[in-house]
Design a protein around this motif. Structure first.
Motif, PDB file in Angstrom:
ATOM      1  N   GLN A  24       0.821  -1.212   0.000  1.00  0.00           N
ATOM      2  CA  GLN A  24       0.000   0.000   0.000  1.00  0.00           C
ATOM      3  C   GLN A  24       0.856   1.264   0.000  1.00  0.00           C
ATOM      4  O   GLN A  24       0.443   2.296  -0.544  1.00  0.00           O
ATOM      5  CB  GLN A  24      -0.934   0.014   1.218  1.00  0.00           C
ATOM      6  CG  GLN A  24      -2.005  -1.065   1.193  1.00  0.00           C
ATOM      7  CD  GLN A  24      -2.916  -0.937  -0.017  1.00  0.00           C
ATOM      8  OE1 GLN A  24      -2.812  -1.697  -0.975  1.00  0.00           O
ATOM      9  NE2 GLN A  24      -3.817   0.036   0.008  1.00  0.00           N
ATOM     10  N   ARG A  25       2.052   1.165   0.590  1.00  0.00           N
ATOM     11  CA  ARG A  25       2.977   2.310   0.618  1.00  0.00           C
ATOM     12  C   ARG A  25       3.847   2.360  -0.638  1.00  0.00           C
ATOM     13  O   ARG A  25       4.737   3.179  -0.742  1.00  0.00           O
ATOM     14  CB  ARG A  25       3.870   2.231   1.859  1.00  0.00           C
ATOM     15  CG  ARG A  25       3.112   2.364   3.186  1.00  0.00           C
ATOM     16  CD  ARG A  25       2.501   3.752   3.354  1.00  0.00           C
ATOM     17  NE  ARG A  25       3.520   4.792   3.355  1.00  0.00           N
ATOM     18  CZ  ARG A  25       4.114   5.249   4.447  1.00  0.00           C
ATOM     19  NH1 ARG A  25       3.809   4.738   5.635  1.00  0.00           N
ATOM     20  NH2 ARG A  25       5.008   6.212   4.367  1.00  0.00           N
ATOM     21  N   HIS A  26       3.561   1.459  -1.577  1.00  0.00           N
ATOM     22  CA  HIS A  26       4.275   1.397  -2.865  1.00  0.00           C
ATOM     23  C   HIS A  26       5.767   1.147  -2.706  1.00  0.00           C
ATOM     24  O   HIS A  26       6.581   1.681  -3.457  1.00  0.00           O
ATOM     25  CB  HIS A  26       4.038   2.678  -3.676  1.00  0.00           C
ATOM     26  CG  HIS A  26       2.587   2.945  -3.947  1.00  0.00           C
ATOM     27  ND1 HIS A  26       1.821   2.135  -4.751  1.00  0.00           N
ATOM     28  CD2 HIS A  26       1.760   3.921  -3.487  1.00  0.00           C
ATOM     29  CE1 HIS A  26       0.592   2.600  -4.799  1.00  0.00           C
ATOM     30  NE2 HIS A  26       0.515   3.679  -4.028  1.00  0.00           N
ATOM     31  N   VAL A  27       6.117   0.334  -1.696  1.00  0.00           N
ATOM     32  CA  VAL A  27       7.504  -0.122  -1.567  1.00  0.00           C
ATOM     33  C   VAL A  27       7.821  -0.989  -2.779  1.00  0.00           C
ATOM     34  O   VAL A  27       6.968  -1.740  -3.250  1.00  0.00           O
ATOM     35  CB  VAL A  27       7.698  -0.914  -0.257  1.00  0.00           C
ATOM     36  CG1 VAL A  27       9.109  -1.496  -0.181  1.00  0.00           C
ATOM     37  CG2 VAL A  27       7.400  -0.036   0.945  1.00  0.00           C
ATOM     38  N   SER A  28       9.028  -0.900  -3.304  1.00  0.00           N
ATOM     39  CA  SER A  28       9.374  -1.598  -4.540  1.00  0.00           C
ATOM     40  C   SER A  28       9.127  -3.100  -4.428  1.00  0.00           C
ATOM     41  O   SER A  28       9.252  -3.700  -3.355  1.00  0.00           O
ATOM     42  CB  SER A  28      10.833  -1.340  -4.918  1.00  0.00           C
ATOM     43  OG  SER A  28      11.704  -2.059  -4.085  1.00  0.00           O
ATOM     44  N   PHE A  29       8.791  -3.691  -5.552  1.00  0.00           N
ATOM     45  CA  PHE A  29       8.486  -5.118  -5.625  1.00  0.00           C
ATOM     46  C   PHE A  29       9.663  -5.950  -5.118  1.00  0.00           C
ATOM     47  O   PHE A  29       9.484  -6.904  -4.355  1.00  0.00           O
ATOM     48  CB  PHE A  29       8.157  -5.478  -7.078  1.00  0.00           C
ATOM     49  CG  PHE A  29       7.722  -6.897  -7.279  1.00  0.00           C
ATOM     50  CD1 PHE A  29       6.521  -7.360  -6.771  1.00  0.00           C
ATOM     51  CD2 PHE A  29       8.510  -7.780  -8.010  1.00  0.00           C
ATOM     52  CE1 PHE A  29       6.102  -8.664  -6.962  1.00  0.00           C
ATOM     53  CE2 PHE A  29       8.111  -9.085  -8.213  1.00  0.00           C
ATOM     54  CZ  PHE A  29       6.906  -9.529  -7.694  1.00  0.00           C
TER      55      PHE A  29
END
Length: 466
Positions: A24-29
């Motif tokens: 949800q915090r768009h931390v890298s894959f």
């Protein structure tokens, strides 16, 4: 449901909640996969340390974790055949050139088989370096049972021949092959898809309206399937966490220590062969460090899931979106690499087993005749593995029976098989990606802007973001 089971599941849910929060915090894959792997290792080791090997609470916990781990693998397997079919057809429609198709196939398969021969050689060297031998090893009840099972499968392995293997690739009933019923179903679907694409291009000049309609249909189908791939791949961190937790929780430290030599030799060989892949990438003019960073998530999944076929969707996505390889080549490499020339399962493993078992029947495994014969059989047999189930097991059966060595002794490794299979599978997938990358570079089709980009694949928006 016991209190300990509830506590275990609560911890696992908390770990999954952390991964979801990171998403949800768009931390890298890549960072999410790394985190999932670390959480799984810590939790699995904790379960093993607290409850001990074989505890019922671990078995019960793993059943629930299997909903996430095995469920994720099943979802990937669900989309393998549709992905292969629409991607290969679309690639052929774009190529419209039989010679280009032939070059892609020859380069891909040639690279896979050549690297398997190198892998076998490395396996032999590591067996020599670590002094591996089956002489003097004792058998537990489980290992004896495994040996008997392998001997029962020997007849099937001995019936395999190269002509039969090639014939099994031809799809007699392509719709049945789409269900994955045969062990060569993946290759059969690839060939059927090529046939459809070639047939379609044949009417492009005579019936352009029909060809255009079919081409649009394939484009729409491809867009939908790729959307399915994206949706499933979003679950990768959760799947990796559950799978590695299961493996660590049920592994026996004592079994690993008893055969630590074979484990060490195996992983030394796997690491060296991975180094060979990186050397090939460097010779192709690509940055090995950047390459490793880009392919790590798919290798982590292959390592934890132990499925080469299930890694196909993620492999294709990685090659196209992160390495700049055209989709057609990526699909060829991922599909063929899951069944032909597997560096780990069909290269290193059977070669090491043969060297290890040969002394038990009075054969010196380090004579030139034995070694040349072994490497040749391993390389040719790597094609035969596609025709039977069991992957590394049948690769070993094919090689051991061809070398007239006792197959039952392979059962001695049953206790550490899952641990070694994790590394083998990761190397298999690395080999297929290497084959696709080299083929793309040789044909001058690699999009270097994509490869040089530091962008991460954002599966939430289907866009690449910095």
């Amino acid at each position: 449901m016991s209190l300990f089971l509830i506590l275990n599941l609560a911890i696992a849910v908390a770990a999954c909640a952390l991964l979801y929060f990171m998403q949800q915090r768009h931390v890298s894959f890549t960072k999410r996969v790394f985190t999932a792997l670390g959480l799984g290792v810590v939790l699995g080791a904790a379960f093993q340390g607290v409850y001990g090997n074989g505890a019922q609470v671990i078995k019960d916990t793993n059943e629930y974790l299997g909903i996430v781990g095995s469920g994720y693998v099943k979802l990937l397997q669900m989309i393998v055949m549709p992905l292969i079919m629409v991607s290969i057809i679309q690639a052929v429609l774009k190529l419209r050139n039989a010679s280009s198709l032939g070059k892609i196939s020859a380069l891909t398969i040639g690279t896979l088989m050549a690297t398997t021969a190198v892998a076998a050689t490395i396996g032999i060297l590591m067996a020599k370096l670590y002094g591996l031998t089956a002489v003097g090893l004792t058998s537990s009840a489980a290992e004896v049972a495994r040996g008997a099972y392998l001997e029962g499968k020997l007849a099937t392995a001995q019936e395999i021949s190269l002509p039969k293997m090639i014939l099994s690739f031809i799809p007699e009933n392509p719709f049945l092959d789409m269900t994955g019923v045969r062990n060569t179903s993946t290759i059969a679907v690839v060939l059927f898809s090529i046939f459809i694409g070639v047939a379609a291009t044949g009417i492009a000049g005579k019936q352009p309206d029909v060809f255009e309609s079919f081409s649009r249909f394939v484009h729409v189908a491809h867009a939908i399937v790729m959307r399915m791939v994206t949706l499933v791949l979003r679950l990768t961190p959760f799947g990796v966490f559950a799978l590695i937790t299961q493996v660590l929780a049920k592994s026996s430290l004592q079994d690993i220590l008893n055969l630590i030599g074979f484990v060490a030799a195996s992983y030394s060989a796997l690491i060296l062969m991975f180094g060979v892949h990186l050397i090939l990438i460097a010779l192709a003019g690509l940055n090995p460090a950047r390459y490793v960073k880009k392919i790590f998530p798919v290798l982590a999944f292959a390592f934890t899931s132990r499925t080469s076929a299930g890694s196909i969707p993620m492999s294709v996505q990685t090659q196209t979106a992160r390495l700049g390889t055209p989709e057609g080549i990526a699909n060829f490499a991922a599909s063929f690499g899951a069944t032909i020339g597997q560096n780990g399962c069909a290269g290193i493993y059977p070669a090491m087993l043969a060297v290890m078992i040969a002394p038990t029947v009075g054969i010196d495994p380090f004579t030139s005749h034995f070694l040349l014969t072994l490497v040749g059989i391993v390389t040719i047999g790597s094609v035969g593995v596609a025709g039977v189930g069991g992957g590394a097991t049948f690769a070993a059966l094919i090689v051991l029976s061809a070398m007239n060595l006792p197959v039952a002794l392979a059962g001695l490794l049953i206790s550490i098989e899952p641990l070694i299979d994790m590394g083998r599978t990761a190397l298999n997938v690395s080999g297929s990606i290497t084959a696709g990358t080299l083929t793309s570079r040789v044909l001058g089709q690699t999009d270097m802007k994509v490869f040089e980009s530091d962008a991460e694949l954002n599966l939430d928006t289907d866009q690449q973001v910095a």
